[in-house]
Design a protein around this motif. Structure first.
Motif, PDB file in Angstrom:
ATOM      1  N   HIS A 115      91.419  46.049  11.191  1.00 61.63           N
ATOM      2  CA  HIS A 115      90.486  45.257  11.996  1.00 61.63           C
ATOM      3  C   HIS A 115      89.098  45.908  11.987  1.00 61.63           C
ATOM      4  O   HIS A 115      88.075  45.214  11.825  1.00 61.63           O
ATOM      5  CB  HIS A 115      91.001  45.138  13.430  1.00 61.63           C
ATOM      6  CG  HIS A 115      92.164  44.219  13.593  1.00 61.63           C
ATOM      7  ND1 HIS A 115      93.420  44.516  13.127  1.00 61.63           N
ATOM      8  CD2 HIS A 115      92.249  42.997  14.171  1.00 61.63           C
ATOM      9  CE1 HIS A 115      94.237  43.518  13.413  1.00 61.63           C
ATOM     10  NE2 HIS A 115      93.556  42.577  14.054  1.00 61.63           N
ATOM     11  N   ARG A 142      87.318  45.434   8.597  1.00 64.87           N
ATOM     12  CA  ARG A 142      86.666  44.131   8.402  1.00 64.87           C
ATOM     13  C   ARG A 142      85.193  44.206   8.817  1.00 64.87           C
ATOM     14  O   ARG A 142      84.307  43.748   8.098  1.00 64.87           O
ATOM     15  CB  ARG A 142      87.335  43.060   9.263  1.00 64.87           C
ATOM     16  CG  ARG A 142      88.703  42.644   8.867  1.00 64.87           C
ATOM     17  CD  ARG A 142      89.278  41.734   9.942  1.00 64.87           C
ATOM     18  NE  ARG A 142      90.654  41.372   9.648  1.00 64.87           N
ATOM     19  CZ  ARG A 142      91.501  40.862  10.513  1.00 64.87           C
ATOM     20  NH1 ARG A 142      91.105  40.654  11.785  1.00 64.87           N
ATOM     21  NH2 ARG A 142      92.733  40.564  10.159  1.00 64.87           N
ATOM     22  N   THR A 158      87.080  39.511  14.399  1.00 61.25           N
ATOM     23  CA  THR A 158      86.568  38.238  13.909  1.00 61.25           C
ATOM     24  C   THR A 158      85.340  37.797  14.700  1.00 61.25           C
ATOM     25  O   THR A 158      84.422  37.188  14.137  1.00 61.25           O
ATOM     26  CB  THR A 158      87.658  37.151  13.928  1.00 61.25           C
ATOM     27  OG1 THR A 158      88.264  37.090  15.220  1.00 61.25           O
ATOM     28  CG2 THR A 158      88.724  37.442  12.891  1.00 61.25           C
ATOM     29  N   LEU A 216      89.972  32.341   9.500  1.00 57.98           N
ATOM     30  CA  LEU A 216      89.850  33.334  10.555  1.00 57.98           C
ATOM     31  C   LEU A 216      91.078  33.275  11.467  1.00 57.98           C
ATOM     32  O   LEU A 216      91.578  34.308  11.920  1.00 57.98           O
ATOM     33  CB  LEU A 216      88.576  33.114  11.375  1.00 57.98           C
ATOM     34  CG  LEU A 216      87.237  33.290  10.656  1.00 57.98           C
ATOM     35  CD1 LEU A 216      86.093  33.079  11.647  1.00 57.98           C
ATOM     36  CD2 LEU A 216      87.127  34.651   9.980  1.00 57.98           C
ATOM     37  N   ALA A 233      87.652  38.640   6.391  1.00 57.08           N
ATOM     38  CA  ALA A 233      88.692  38.754   7.410  1.00 57.08           C
ATOM     39  C   ALA A 233      90.077  38.953   6.800  1.00 57.08           C
ATOM     40  O   ALA A 233      90.918  39.662   7.362  1.00 57.08           O
ATOM     41  CB  ALA A 233      88.688  37.513   8.303  1.00 57.08           C
TER      42      ALA A 233
END
Length: 205
Positions: A11, A14, A66, A96, A157
């Motif tokens: 995460h 990203r 995101t 996403l 993502a």
């Protein structure tokens, strides 16, 4: 701009990857998760979930990977990364949602078992990983990018946990369209690699 980050978090990767791709200037603040630096009162004030990444853009605090991609795309990136038109924006949002759903409960969860010792059922999450990778591989059969005819934040993502899926004992090398897509992402100017671990399938790329 500051990004609170951990190098083994997909995460967090990203956000770090997209910052690099768009050439944004950010201070990267690495937290030691083993020492619970993401659970300190100061960090919990930034993100009450106690998770990385968190973006601090001159006092504007954005938590969730995101959400960070959307924020950066809207404020600092070319519009192609997150199209303004309804159909284009919806196409990106679809993926996403996949990144936060099937990827999180598939390749991400499988890697959490091996890298972080998470107590998921390994066979179950590996099966989920193959289910979503099969679908994504089919989507990429006749296209270069997942949501448009050019790279978008949807590709960003999806990238990290798919690239490191072998670390969760998920054999992604059988998915030839995905392999080609990963190479295209990695060839983008400003690409920032996701740190590898020696865990999982021995020939993990």
């Amino acid at each position: 701009m500051k990004l609170y980050f951990h190098p083994l978090s997909g995460h967090a990767h990203r956000a770090r990857l997209f910052i690099s791709l768009i050439g944004a200037d950010a201070d990267i603040i690495e937290l030691d998760l083993a020492k619970d630096e993401h659970k300190t009162p100061a960090f919990m004030a930034l993100n009450s979930f106690g998770q990385v990444p968190v973006l601090d853009d001159d006092g504007v605090i954005i938590a969730d990977s995101t959400a960070i991609l959307v924020y950066l795309a809207k404020k600092y990136a070319e519009k192609s990364w997150l199209p303004d038109d309804a159909a284009g924006a919806a196409a990106v949002q679809r993926w996403l949602s996949v990144a936060s759903g099937q990827i999180a409960y598939g390749p991400c969860a499988a890697r959490l078992v091996t890298v972080f010792g998470a107590k998921f059922d390994a066979d179950e999450v590996i099966a989920r990983a193959h289910a979503i990778l099969t679908l994504i591989d089919a989507e990429l059969a006749n296209r270069q990018w997942i949501a448009a005819d050019h790279p978008t934040i949807a590709d960003v993502a999806l990238y990290s946990y798919i690239a490191r899926a072998p670390e969760g004992n998920v054999d992604r090398f059988q998915y030839y369209n995905i392999t080609a897509w990963l190479a295209r992402v990695e060839a983008l100017p400003g690409f920032y690699p996701f740190q590898k671990t020696p865990i999982g399938i021995a020939d993990a790329a």
